[in-house]
Motif scaffolding. Structure first.
Motif, PDB file in Angstrom:
ATOM      1  N   VAL A 160       1.007  -1.330  -0.061  1.00  0.00           N
ATOM      2  CA  VAL A 160       0.042  -0.090   0.156  1.00  0.00           C
ATOM      3  C   VAL A 160       0.928   1.160   0.201  1.00  0.00           C
ATOM      4  O   VAL A 160       0.553   2.120  -0.657  1.00  0.00           O
ATOM      5  CB  VAL A 160      -0.824  -0.025   1.203  1.00  0.00           C
ATOM      6  CG1 VAL A 160      -1.597   1.353   1.235  1.00  0.00           C
ATOM      7  CG2 VAL A 160      -1.903  -1.173   0.983  1.00  0.00           C
ATOM      8  N   LEU A 161       1.937   1.117   0.972  1.00  0.00           N
ATOM      9  CA  LEU A 161       2.786   2.348   1.025  1.00  0.00           C
ATOM     10  C   LEU A 161       3.210   2.818  -0.376  1.00  0.00           C
ATOM     11  O   LEU A 161       3.444   4.054  -0.664  1.00  0.00           O
ATOM     12  CB  LEU A 161       3.913   2.378   1.952  1.00  0.00           C
ATOM     13  CG  LEU A 161       4.927   3.513   2.056  1.00  0.00           C
ATOM     14  CD1 LEU A 161       4.084   4.520   2.989  1.00  0.00           C
ATOM     15  CD2 LEU A 161       5.947   2.983   3.227  1.00  0.00           C
ATOM     16  N   ILE A 162       3.675   1.902  -1.204  1.00  0.00           N
ATOM     17  CA  ILE A 162       4.461   2.248  -2.443  1.00  0.00           C
ATOM     18  C   ILE A 162       3.547   2.723  -3.623  1.00  0.00           C
ATOM     19  O   ILE A 162       4.058   3.130  -4.376  1.00  0.00           O
ATOM     20  CB  ILE A 162       5.505   1.143  -2.766  1.00  0.00           C
ATOM     21  CG1 ILE A 162       4.556   0.034  -3.294  1.00  0.00           C
ATOM     22  CG2 ILE A 162       6.350   0.805  -1.734  1.00  0.00           C
ATOM     23  CD1 ILE A 162       5.303  -1.135  -3.761  1.00  0.00           C
ATOM     24  N   VAL A 163       2.157   2.647  -3.389  1.00  0.00           N
ATOM     25  CA  VAL A 163       1.470   2.846  -4.674  1.00  0.00           C
ATOM     26  C   VAL A 163       1.626   4.443  -5.065  1.00  0.00           C
ATOM     27  O   VAL A 163       1.867   4.615  -6.262  1.00  0.00           O
ATOM     28  CB  VAL A 163      -0.034   2.612  -4.147  1.00  0.00           C
ATOM     29  CG1 VAL A 163      -0.964   3.435  -5.185  1.00  0.00           C
ATOM     30  CG2 VAL A 163      -0.459   1.090  -4.074  1.00  0.00           C
ATOM     31  N   PRO A 164       1.603   5.438  -4.069  1.00  0.00           N
ATOM     32  CA  PRO A 164       1.762   6.839  -4.603  1.00  0.00           C
ATOM     33  C   PRO A 164       3.154   7.140  -5.041  1.00  0.00           C
ATOM     34  O   PRO A 164       3.301   7.725  -6.048  1.00  0.00           O
ATOM     35  CB  PRO A 164       1.799   7.775  -3.512  1.00  0.00           C
ATOM     36  CG  PRO A 164       1.891   6.764  -2.197  1.00  0.00           C
ATOM     37  CD  PRO A 164       1.261   5.398  -2.791  1.00  0.00           C
ATOM     38  N   LEU A 165       4.312   6.298  -4.625  1.00  0.00           N
ATOM     39  CA  LEU A 165       5.581   6.615  -5.143  1.00  0.00           C
ATOM     40  C   LEU A 165       5.927   5.825  -6.519  1.00  0.00           C
ATOM     41  O   LEU A 165       6.260   6.494  -7.250  1.00  0.00           O
ATOM     42  CB  LEU A 165       6.668   5.712  -4.129  1.00  0.00           C
ATOM     43  CG  LEU A 165       6.576   6.295  -2.908  1.00  0.00           C
ATOM     44  CD1 LEU A 165       7.374   5.344  -1.930  1.00  0.00           C
ATOM     45  CD2 LEU A 165       6.748   7.817  -2.534  1.00  0.00           C
ATOM     46  N   LEU A 166       4.871   4.638  -6.669  1.00  0.00           N
ATOM     47  CA  LEU A 166       4.840   4.220  -8.280  1.00  0.00           C
ATOM     48  C   LEU A 166       4.145   4.891  -8.828  1.00  0.00           C
ATOM     49  O   LEU A 166       4.480   5.210 -10.229  1.00  0.00           O
ATOM     50  CB  LEU A 166       4.390   2.643  -8.210  1.00  0.00           C
ATOM     51  CG  LEU A 166       5.081   1.603  -7.265  1.00  0.00           C
ATOM     52  CD1 LEU A 166       4.509   0.341  -7.309  1.00  0.00           C
ATOM     53  CD2 LEU A 166       6.450   1.479  -7.554  1.00  0.00           C
ATOM     54  N   ALA A 167       3.224   5.576  -8.700  1.00  0.00           N
ATOM     55  CA  ALA A 167       2.265   6.478  -9.435  1.00  0.00           C
ATOM     56  C   ALA A 167       3.146   7.597  -9.868  1.00  0.00           C
ATOM     57  O   ALA A 167       3.315   8.234 -11.030  1.00  0.00           O
ATOM     58  CB  ALA A 167       0.912   7.044  -8.538  1.00  0.00           C
ATOM     59  N   TRP A 168       4.210   8.178  -8.799  1.00  0.00           N
ATOM     60  CA  TRP A 168       4.894   9.210  -9.301  1.00  0.00           C
ATOM     61  C   TRP A 168       6.132   8.940 -10.172  1.00  0.00           C
ATOM     62  O   TRP A 168       6.330   9.557 -11.214  1.00  0.00           O
ATOM     63  CB  TRP A 168       5.574   9.795  -7.961  1.00  0.00           C
ATOM     64  CG  TRP A 168       6.420  10.804  -8.144  1.00  0.00           C
ATOM     65  CD1 TRP A 168       6.745  11.855  -9.112  1.00  0.00           C
ATOM     66  CD2 TRP A 168       7.678  11.230  -7.132  1.00  0.00           C
ATOM     67  NE1 TRP A 168       7.735  12.748  -8.787  1.00  0.00           N
ATOM     68  CE2 TRP A 168       8.206  12.350  -7.770  1.00  0.00           C
ATOM     69  CE3 TRP A 168       8.128  10.636  -6.076  1.00  0.00           C
ATOM     70  CZ2 TRP A 168       9.379  13.058  -7.269  1.00  0.00           C
ATOM     71  CZ3 TRP A 168       9.195  11.357  -5.402  1.00  0.00           C
ATOM     72  CH2 TRP A 168       9.707  12.327  -5.962  1.00  0.00           C
ATOM     73  N   ALA A 169       6.533   7.591 -10.078  1.00  0.00           N
ATOM     74  CA  ALA A 169       7.439   7.018 -10.929  1.00  0.00           C
ATOM     75  C   ALA A 169       6.610   7.023 -12.377  1.00  0.00           C
ATOM     76  O   ALA A 169       7.602   7.336 -13.404  1.00  0.00           O
ATOM     77  CB  ALA A 169       7.998   5.704 -10.599  1.00  0.00           C
ATOM     78  N   ALA A 170       5.731   6.406 -12.604  1.00  0.00           N
ATOM     79  CA  ALA A 170       5.012   6.269 -13.768  1.00  0.00           C
ATOM     80  C   ALA A 170       4.818   7.492 -14.447  1.00  0.00           C
ATOM     81  O   ALA A 170       5.081   7.867 -15.752  1.00  0.00           O
ATOM     82  CB  ALA A 170       3.778   5.471 -13.675  1.00  0.00           C
ATOM     83  N   ARG A 171       4.181   8.588 -13.594  1.00  0.00           N
ATOM     84  CA  ARG A 171       3.960   9.874 -14.220  1.00  0.00           C
ATOM     85  C   ARG A 171       5.253  10.365 -14.825  1.00  0.00           C
ATOM     86  O   ARG A 171       5.038  11.189 -15.699  1.00  0.00           O
ATOM     87  CB  ARG A 171       3.352  10.788 -13.179  1.00  0.00           C
ATOM     88  CG  ARG A 171       3.086  12.295 -13.466  1.00  0.00           C
ATOM     89  CD  ARG A 171       2.587  12.800 -12.047  1.00  0.00           C
ATOM     90  NE  ARG A 171       2.801  14.284 -12.154  1.00  0.00           N
ATOM     91  CZ  ARG A 171       3.781  15.043 -11.952  1.00  0.00           C
ATOM     92  NH1 ARG A 171       4.783  14.489 -11.649  1.00  0.00           N
ATOM     93  NH2 ARG A 171       3.833  16.582 -12.240  1.00  0.00           N
ATOM     94  N   SER A 172       6.078  10.494 -13.882  1.00  0.00           N
ATOM     95  CA  SER A 172       7.771  10.849 -14.298  1.00  0.00           C
ATOM     96  C   SER A 172       8.171  10.428 -15.691  1.00  0.00           C
ATOM     97  O   SER A 172       8.538  11.116 -16.625  1.00  0.00           O
ATOM     98  CB  SER A 172       8.827  10.869 -13.223  1.00  0.00           C
ATOM     99  OG  SER A 172       8.430  11.540 -11.990  1.00  0.00           O
ATOM    100  N   LEU A 173       8.023   9.259 -15.772  1.00  0.00           N
ATOM    101  CA  LEU A 173       8.348   8.424 -16.864  1.00  0.00           C
ATOM    102  C   LEU A 173       7.752   8.768 -18.255  1.00  0.00           C
ATOM    103  O   LEU A 173       8.167   9.140 -19.254  1.00  0.00           O
ATOM    104  CB  LEU A 173       8.286   6.935 -16.806  1.00  0.00           C
ATOM    105  CG  LEU A 173       9.033   6.119 -18.316  1.00  0.00           C
ATOM    106  CD1 LEU A 173       9.490   4.673 -17.547  1.00  0.00           C
ATOM    107  CD2 LEU A 173       7.694   5.919 -19.113  1.00  0.00           C
ATOM    108  N   LEU A 174       6.417   8.784 -18.123  1.00  0.00           N
ATOM    109  CA  LEU A 174       5.326   9.439 -19.125  1.00  0.00           C
ATOM    110  C   LEU A 174       5.736  10.897 -19.529  1.00  0.00           C
ATOM    111  O   LEU A 174       5.628  11.421 -20.666  1.00  0.00           O
ATOM    112  CB  LEU A 174       3.934   9.289 -18.869  1.00  0.00           C
ATOM    113  CG  LEU A 174       3.515   7.642 -18.833  1.00  0.00           C
ATOM    114  CD1 LEU A 174       2.116   7.789 -18.204  1.00  0.00           C
ATOM    115  CD2 LEU A 174       3.459   6.818 -20.038  1.00  0.00           C
ATOM    116  N   ASP A 175       6.071  11.811 -18.676  1.00  0.00           N
ATOM    117  CA  ASP A 175       6.196  13.238 -18.814  1.00  0.00           C
ATOM    118  C   ASP A 175       7.660  13.445 -19.102  1.00  0.00           C
ATOM    119  O   ASP A 175       7.980  14.651 -19.446  1.00  0.00           O
ATOM    120  CB  ASP A 175       6.042  13.753 -17.333  1.00  0.00           C
ATOM    121  CG  ASP A 175       4.484  14.165 -17.146  1.00  0.00           C
ATOM    122  OD1 ASP A 175       3.738  13.515 -18.019  1.00  0.00           O
ATOM    123  OD2 ASP A 175       4.149  14.395 -16.122  1.00  0.00           O
TER     124      ASP A 175
END
Length: 223
Positions: free
Chosen positions: A51-66
């Protein structure tokens, strides 16, 4: 499409954006596993980590796409044979990054965060939860990426708000209306994670796929 995915992953690493997500993830894991979990609490610890890593993974995905500029993304779509392939290549690259970070979190927990090796069923449940975390992070990151939300401030607010909404809704009786993150932790604490995993995984997978479908539809309907 595979070549474009590899290109985006390489750009993500070379831009050093990967270090931002990696350092945040390592800091979070250091806190979660500051002390080794006692025997018998492996499921709860693995669920908390997922659960804790979900926002961090979302940040990683967003950064890669951006990472890729808008004009270059348009060129990539033309060279790859259409916006659909470009879109799929971006999601594949982001999923690969999220999966790598989720695997790091899982290995850290199993090797360094527990007093005893988790039983087979618990370990398998932990693997499934971390895989679902990668998918949930990918979905949240894609829906808050620059292609849909050009404003960085709004994008970050939407990402954080989306994660908080997941927690709040999943803590209510209407937990089936989102990825049930809080229910993951409750089931693990009550030692019911293995028994409830099929239901929780199905709910989580459905909402992640719906979110990715919404992202694909919004991308394809935009100019």
């Amino acid at each position: 499409m595979i070549a474009l995915s590899a290109f985006r992953l390489a750009a993500y690493v070379r831009s050093h954006r990967v270090h931002q997500a990696l350092l945040a993830l390592l800091a979070a894991l250091a806190v979660v596993y500051a002390t080794r979990a006692p025997a018998g609490h492996e499921a709860a610890v693995l669920a908390d980590s997922a659960v804790l890593i979900v926002p961090l993974l979302a940040w990683a995905a967003r950064s890669l796409l951006d990472t890729e500029p808008d004009r270059q993304r348009e060129m990539s779509a033309a060279l790859a044979g259409g916006r659909g392939r470009e879109l799929a290549a971006g999601l594949l690259a982001a999923l690969t990054a999220c999966a790598a970070f989720a695997a790091l979190a899982l290995f850290w927990g199993v090797l360094l965060g527990m007093s005893a090796t988790p039983p087979g069923p618990v370990l398998a449940a932990g693997i499934v939860l971390h895989a679902l975390s990668a998918l949930a992070g990918l979905t949240l990151g894609a829906l808050t990426s620059r292609a849909l939300l050009p404003s960085p401030a709004l994008s970050i607010m939407a990402l954080v708000s989306g994660f908080v909404a997941m927690l709040l809704i999943s803590a209510s009786p209407l937990h089936w209306l989102t990825v049930p993150l809080t229910v993951w932790m409750r089931a693990a604490s009550a030692e019911r994670l293995v028994a409830q995993l099929p239901e929780l995984a199905a709910i989580s997978l459905v909402w992640c796929l719906l979110g990715l479908a919404a992202y694909a539809w919004l991308r394809r309907t935009r100019p």
